[in-house]
Enzyme design. Sequence first.
Site, short mmCIF file in Angstrom:
data_model
loop_
_atom_site.label_atom_id
_atom_site.label_comp_id
_atom_site.label_asym_id
_atom_site.label_seq_id
_atom_site.Cartn_x
_atom_site.Cartn_y
_atom_site.Cartn_z
N LYS A 13 0.70 -1.23 0.17
CA LYS A 13 0.00 -0.03 0.11
C LYS A 13 0.77 1.17 -0.09
CE LYS A 13 -3.87 -2.21 2.48
NZ LYS A 13 -4.83 -2.27 3.47
N TYR A 53 -12.12 -2.18 -3.70
CA TYR A 53 -12.86 -2.18 -2.32
C TYR A 53 -14.24 -2.37 -2.50
CZ TYR A 53 -8.34 -0.89 -0.23
OH TYR A 53 -7.20 -1.22 0.42
N PHE A 61 -16.29 3.30 6.72
CA PHE A 61 -14.72 3.74 6.29
C PHE A 61 -14.49 3.72 4.68
CE2 PHE A 61 -15.37 -0.63 7.41
CZ PHE A 61 -14.82 -1.44 6.35
N ARG A 89 -1.35 -14.92 3.78
CA ARG A 89 -2.07 -14.42 4.89
C ARG A 89 -1.42 -14.47 5.98
NH1 ARG A 89 -6.38 -10.62 3.83
NH2 ARG A 89 -7.05 -11.00 5.94
N THR A 95 -5.43 -8.08 10.22
CA THR A 95 -5.88 -6.71 9.59
C THR A 95 -5.19 -5.47 10.47
OG1 THR A 95 -7.67 -7.75 8.70
CG2 THR A 95 -7.41 -5.36 8.61
N ARG A 106 2.90 -7.18 8.83
CA ARG A 106 2.25 -6.12 9.88
C ARG A 106 2.69 -5.84 11.34
NH1 ARG A 106 -3.61 -7.39 7.12
NH2 ARG A 106 -3.49 -6.33 5.51
N ASN A 116 -1.81 -0.07 7.37
CA ASN A 116 -1.29 -1.26 7.60
C ASN A 116 -0.33 -2.10 6.48
OD1 ASN A 116 -3.13 -2.29 5.81
ND2 ASN A 116 -4.60 -3.25 7.35
N HIS A 119 -1.64 -5.51 1.32
CA HIS A 119 -3.04 -5.79 1.09
C HIS A 119 -2.79 -7.44 0.59
CE1 HIS A 119 -7.05 -6.85 -0.51
NE2 HIS A 119 -6.22 -7.26 -1.52
N GLU A 132 -9.19 -10.11 -7.84
CA GLU A 132 -8.09 -9.14 -7.42
C GLU A 132 -6.94 -9.17 -8.63
OE1 GLU A 132 -7.29 -9.47 -3.55
OE2 GLU A 132 -8.96 -8.02 -2.97
#
Length: 159
Positions: A13, A53, A61, A89, A95, A106, A116, A119, A132
């Site tokens: 990100k 998203y 949010f 993951r 998250t 993270r 964070n 993604h 995605e």
Amino acid sequence: MSHHDERTFVMVKPDGVQRGLIGEIVSRFEDRGLKLVAGKFVQLDEALAKEHYGEHEDKPFFDGLVEFITSGPVFAMVWEGADATRQVRAMVGETDPAESAPGTIRGDFGLDLGHNVIHASDHEDEGANEREIDLFFDDEELVDYDLDTAAWVYEEEDH
């Protein structure tokens, strides 16, 4: 792509890019034995961000997510390997970085839920990967090749 391999979508990100973490993040997946099959450094526009998203469209949010992900360039990637989505993951962490174990991406590089760093496709969301990957990459951008180290990562299969 051998039958036990799976492809998964990952994106560094804007905060991860600005903090110079692309190389470190790529290295972690390489060190693990995963194979990079696509990578793209790109500035998302609002339309792509909203599509990415889309599942959160009705949430309070949502606008913040879109604003943040378009605030600077991102590094989008596709990684391949056995059980890749679940493995990635696990390496990424929770998250909320504050709840992520040290040693996860993270847990090592984040403190704030909004920032964070990374993604990764959700292994519990059937079809998230494909959706995605298709959003960010054309088929011809996904490179199919043999990674010479694979013989040292995976046990030989019985034929």
